[in-house]
Design an enzyme around this catalytic site. Structure first.
Site, PDB file in Angstrom:
ATOM      1  N   GLU A 144     -14.917  45.900  56.185  1.00 12.68           N
ATOM      2  CA  GLU A 144     -14.301  44.601  55.787  1.00 12.68           C
ATOM      3  C   GLU A 144     -14.825  43.449  56.623  1.00 12.68           C
ATOM      4  O   GLU A 144     -14.872  42.329  56.087  1.00 12.68           O
ATOM      5  CB  GLU A 144     -12.779  44.707  55.872  1.00 12.68           C
ATOM      6  CG  GLU A 144     -12.171  45.648  54.836  1.00 12.68           C
ATOM      7  CD  GLU A 144     -12.516  47.108  55.069  1.00 12.68           C
ATOM      8  OE1 GLU A 144     -12.646  47.487  56.258  1.00 12.68           O
ATOM      9  OE2 GLU A 144     -12.704  47.853  54.107  1.00 12.68           O
TER      10      GLU A 144
ATOM     11  N   ASP B 205      -7.499  53.382  51.091  1.00  9.39           N
ATOM     12  CA  ASP B 205      -6.402  54.250  51.528  1.00  9.39           C
ATOM     13  C   ASP B 205      -5.161  54.079  50.665  1.00  9.39           C
ATOM     14  O   ASP B 205      -4.180  53.450  51.060  1.00  9.39           O
ATOM     15  CB  ASP B 205      -6.076  53.971  52.991  1.00  9.39           C
ATOM     16  CG  ASP B 205      -7.247  54.325  53.897  1.00  9.39           C
ATOM     17  OD1 ASP B 205      -8.188  54.991  53.421  1.00  9.39           O
ATOM     18  OD2 ASP B 205      -7.218  53.935  55.073  1.00  9.39           O
TER      19      ASP B 205
ATOM     20  N   ASP C 210     -17.715  53.009  55.495  1.00  7.02           N
ATOM     21  CA  ASP C 210     -16.278  52.746  55.621  1.00  7.02           C
ATOM     22  C   ASP C 210     -16.069  51.562  56.576  1.00  7.02           C
ATOM     23  O   ASP C 210     -17.021  51.092  57.223  1.00  7.02           O
ATOM     24  CB  ASP C 210     -15.622  54.019  56.188  1.00  7.02           C
ATOM     25  CG  ASP C 210     -14.097  53.965  56.227  1.00  7.02           C
ATOM     26  OD1 ASP C 210     -13.497  53.219  55.429  1.00  7.02           O
ATOM     27  OD2 ASP C 210     -13.519  54.680  57.069  1.00  7.02           O
TER      28      ASP C 210
HETATM   29  O1  MIG Z   1      -8.691  54.096  59.297  1.00  5.53           O
HETATM   30  O2  MIG Z   1     -12.817  57.681  58.678  1.00  5.53           O
HETATM   31  O3  MIG Z   1     -10.509  54.647  54.124  1.00  5.53           O
HETATM   32  O4  MIG Z   1     -11.147  57.309  53.744  1.00  5.53           O
HETATM   33  O5  MIG Z   1     -10.935  59.030  55.967  1.00  5.53           O
HETATM   34  C1  MIG Z   1      -9.240  55.332  59.090  1.00  5.53           C
HETATM   35  C2  MIG Z   1     -11.465  57.927  58.590  1.00  5.53           C
HETATM   36  C3  MIG Z   1     -10.733  55.190  58.842  1.00  5.53           C
HETATM   37  C4  MIG Z   1     -10.531  54.956  56.481  1.00  5.53           C
HETATM   38  C5  MIG Z   1     -11.041  55.416  55.164  1.00  5.53           C
HETATM   39  C6  MIG Z   1     -10.690  56.866  54.995  1.00  5.53           C
HETATM   40  C7  MIG Z   1     -11.315  57.675  56.099  1.00  5.53           C
HETATM   41  C8  MIG Z   1     -10.831  57.160  57.446  1.00  5.53           C
HETATM   42  N1  MIG Z   1     -11.108  55.745  57.573  1.00  5.53           N
END
Ligand code: MIG
Length: 838
Positions: free
Chosen positions: A437, A512, A434
């Site tokens: 980016e 998201d 995650d």
């Molecule tokens: O900004 O890890 O897209 O699926 O649950 C939150 C927490 C960070 C973003 C991900 C989301 C995940 C969340 N993460």
């Protein structure tokens, strides 16, 4: 739009600046950059080598036209004063193309490079490139202006003529409709929670698109990872172009003319999705976050209690000790191996999240606290990213101050991949990457990061080149780490961000999204566009990550998701609970119906997924991919197909209980009733809340099996083949199988069964080829269900009489049901067979 086509090539750069200002084409990025764009000089001479024609142009500019395949040509330009860069791309998987025949023809005004499929006609002055079909000489794509570069900013631009009926597809993950003509899209990986249609850019950058005009398609992959913009007729009615804030004009042109061959070639170039483990097609449940361990177990138990299938449970960031990647919280998860083993015993796999931000936590000299081993190791080996002044780049993410790994370094990738042992040694089955980016709370735009330098194989290149590549290389490090740690298992990695080629290392979800109807409707164009861009294993959070879903939205979301490669329910930390049973049994019953149908269809979904692995043609398809000559499909993005056979027209609006469905010309069947339908027009279809309109294309054979609560709970027995003949009474299909977990399929440990059905003058023949491949399935029955068959009274198997049996019997034989379908049942002996029906 003013044209500079009549201008002589500038003599000196300094002089040409003033000369060309205001005369160049309208810039797509920024006015300042556009003002300084200099067209590439005219061609002065051509040098032919084995694979390329090198055009030497005025002011020592140079354009290489490289022939990779009959239908694939690469254009690479270097402008006056542009530093030579090594010819390397993190996106490209294949460079060993065999030499194919091609010709070079020099004429006074033009140079033509031709393969059997494609002609590249270069006008010498000004330098304009036109791509033509070699057989018909029809123009597929043509420069509107010469390629150009701003020598001050390094900004590069390409402008193509826009056909009046030209349409565009692809561009990876965009919060946009399927067909992208008159749109403008930027590539700059961005953390955009709660995005909606029109938010741009979002998480991924896939600078690959397909153009279509009059039934013929071409593809164009602009392999430049700098921030870029694709303007497909947004700024100018007659212009489609792409520009980047740095790097090279370096693009690959795919001749087509079918979209399938283009996607196939594109994925040959950038790599294909490896097969994930079969359980990845199972139902998945996520939450930000399930903790402590007992909560995770209870969620899995509730799935079983409600008789809802579940294969995968995710642990989000709270399993970590203070959000430190590759650690476990000792209080919330004191015994991760025990937890994972208990879940595994119920058939549930565990996928844990990891984030790129490594907590900044050095050894504390005062307290002698040891710090954090990942930080210490990375620092001592110099694996973290630095600014060009040599200082460590420190950003801020979940753990507070954080540093980031330079995944362009092979040693850093190996180290990172090895760190995954902290997860897999505890029984974790897959990794979720995650925030890649990369997201940074201090700045989401990248401006704060511009001085970061990446090793980039020694080239020491800037952040501007690497932001869009970061997730690709992180996923690579993670995937290759899993491969090394568990060589007998297929890695499962799921990523949020990516660049072209990400499909080699990770599956993707669309970040998201929101629990809204608009967000649900976006699923279809997003999944199909990702599929057209090489990413076959995709899905979205069901029923939406942010916001409160209504029970109706939950149900309609599953009526899309049950056919998506990734079927995962997820919710944000501050969101209401919306696991499928939370809204009561009326709704859970409907969700169960679709999840069970998904498991019944696993043989079909897996066979179609294997096609994506082998050919690159995705599982989840826009209709236009299967019917590119049917102009009714050009913008159709509230329907989709799975493979060639199944068409889904889900309800995407609140309160809607019926909808219009477009079936392309030909014979179709209603999936639920097997009633035959004629395509070529719109149908009005009832769609009460528990009904997802589904149709089967005549000519298809769909393999399926029994419902189960997780992959491997039961063998695929019986294996069922539903046969839907076309108007000529013919159908064909196949089944792909393997062990579902190991990489042995790569060396042929698999099994492919081909089935063909034909009818002639009242008799029918069903041919089952001997399966190909060494994979041995367990003993089982095969059932062939004919939806539309001749009025058969006798059946022969391999020339001998085949017994008629009662519908209730369990032995081999054939029977007809009240509905008129005819079933043939045979135990699977792995041999070829022929049924004759008279
Ligand atoms: O900004 O890890 O897209 O699926 O649950 C939150 C927490 C960070 C973003 C991900 C989301 C995940 C969340 N993460």
């Amino acid at each position: 739009m003013p044209s500079n086509a009549h201008l002589p090539a500038p003599r000196r750069l300094g002089a040409s600046l003033a000369l060309t200002t205001g005369l160049l084409f309208t810039p797509l990025l920024t006015a300042q950059d556009g003002a300084g764009l200099q067209p590439i000089g005219a061609v002065e001479r051509v040098v032919r080598s084995e694979r390329a024609a090198t055009l030497h142009c005025a002011h020592s500019a140079q354009v290489e036209i490289i022939v990779l395949a009959p239908d694939l040509v690469r254009i690479r330009a270097r402008f006056a004063g542009q530093p030579a860069a090594p010819d390397h791309s993190w996106a490209i998987a294949r460079t060993d193309w065999s030499v194919v025949p091609w010709t070079l023809r020099e004429e006074p005004k033009t140079i033509t490079i031709a393969t059997t499929d494609l002609e590249v006609v270069v006008q010498r002055a000004p330098l304009l490139i036109t791509f033509q079909d070699a057989a018909t000489h029809r123009v597929l794509n043509a420069d509107q202006h010469p390629m150009a570069r701003n020598p001050k900013t390094g900004h590069v631009a390409t402008a193509k003529k826009l056909g009046l009926e030209e349409r565009f597809y692809g561009l990876g993950e965009k919060a946009a409709r399927l067909e992208k003509r008159r749109g403008r899209f930027t590539m700059w990986n961005s953390d955009t929670p709660g995005y909606s249609e029109g938010t741009d850019p979002i998480y991924q950058s896939i600078p690959f698109y397909l153009g279509w005009e009059d039934g013929a398609a071409y593809g164009l992959f602009y392999d430049n990872s700098y921030r870029s913009t694709f303007d497909l007729g947004y700024t100018g009615q007659d212009s489609a172009g792409f520009e980047a804030e740095g790097g090279e004009i370096n693009y690959y042109f795919f001749a087509g003319p079918t979209m399938k061959t283009i996607v196939s070639r594109y994925t040959e170039l950038t790599g294909r999705m490896p097969l994930p483990p079969l359980w990845a097609l199972g139902n998945q449940q996520c939450r930000y976050s399930y903790y402590p361990d007992s909560t995770a177990e209870q969620i899995a138990a509730l799935y079983r209690k409600h008789d809802l299938p579940l294969d995968v449970l995710y642990l989000d960031i709270h399993y970590m000790d203070n959000f430190r990647v590759f650690t476990w919280d000792p209080v919330r998860f004191p015994d991760p191996a025990g937890l994972n083993a208990r879940l595994e015993a119920h058939g549930v796999k565990v996928v844990t999240i990891i984030d790129p931000g490594v907590k900044y936590q050095p050894v504390d000299p005062a307290s002698k606290k040891p710090g954090y081993h990942v930080f210490n190791e990375g620092l001592s080996h110099n694996y973290f990213l630095h600014n060009k002044d040599g200082s460590l780049y420190i950003g801020e993410v979940w753990p507070g101050k954080a540093v980031f790994v330079d995944y362009t370094r092979e040693d850093a990738r190996r180290w990172w991949g090895g760190l995954a042992s902290a997860l897999v040694d505890q029984g974790v089955d897959g990794i979720w990457t995650d925030m890649n980016e990369p997201s940074d709370f201090l700045d989401q735009t990248g401006a704060r990061h511009k001085d970061i330098v990446f090793d980039d194989l020694g080239a020491k290149s800037p952040y501007a080149k690497h932001r869009n590549l970061f997730a690709l290389n992180m996923a690579r490090a993670t995937y290759e780490g899993l491969e090394r740690l568990q060589p007998d298992r297929r890695p499962f990695v799921i990523t949020r961000a990516g660049y072209a080629g990400i499909q080699r290392f990770a599956t993707v979800w669309t970040g998201d999204n929101k629990a809204t109807w608009e967000s649900l409707a976006l699923n279809i164009p997003m999944f199909t566009s990702l599929g057209l861009s090489g990413e076959a294993f995709v899905g979205a959070d069901v029923p939406g990550f942010i916001g409160r879903a209504s029970p109706e939205l939950l149900v309609r979301s599953y009526q899309v998701a049950f056919l998506a490669p990734l079927c995962r329910n997820h919710a944000a930390i501050d969101n209401y609970d919306h696991e499928p049973w939370r809204f009561g049994p009326v709704y859970a019953d409907i969700v169960r119906k679709y999840l069970q149908l998904r498991y019944r269809l696993l043989p079909f979904l897996y066979t179609t997924l294997e096609e994506a692995n082998r050919t690159g043609v995705p599982l989840f398809r826009p209709l236009v991919l299967n019917f590119q000559d049917d102009t009714n499909t050009l913008s159709l993005d509230d329907q989709f197909m799975i493979g060639d056979a199944l068409l889904a027209a889900p309800v995407l609006h609140a309160g809607e209980r019926a909808r219009d469905v477009y079936l392309p010309a030909g014979r179709w069947f209603d999936f639920w009733t097997a009633a035959p339908l004629e395509g070529g027009h719109l149908l009005r279809v009832d769609a009460p809340l528990d009904h997802a309109p589904l149709f089967v294309r005549g000519g298809s054979i769909i393999p399926s099996t029994i419902a189960m609560n997780h992959v491997g709970e039961k063998p695929w027995n019986p294996l069922r083949f539903d046969i839907y003949p076309d108007a000529q009474g013919a159908a064909s299909g196949s089944l792909y199988e393997d062990d579902g977990v190991s990489p042995a399929y790569r060396t042929g440990v698999s099994r492919r069964t081909l089935i063909r059905y034909t009818t002639e003058a009242g008799t029918a023949q069903l041919k089952l080829d001997a399966p190909v491949g060494s994979h041995q399935p367990p003993a089982r029955n095969l059932e062939f269900i004919l939806h539309a068959s001749p009025s058969t009274t006798t059946v022969q198997l391999d020339g001998r009489p085949f017994a008629a049996i009662e519908p209730t019997a369990t032995s081999s034989g054939w029977f007809r049901t009240a509905l008129g379908t005819l079933t043939l049942r045979l135990s699977d002996d792995g041999a070829a067979h022929v049924f004759q029906l008279r």
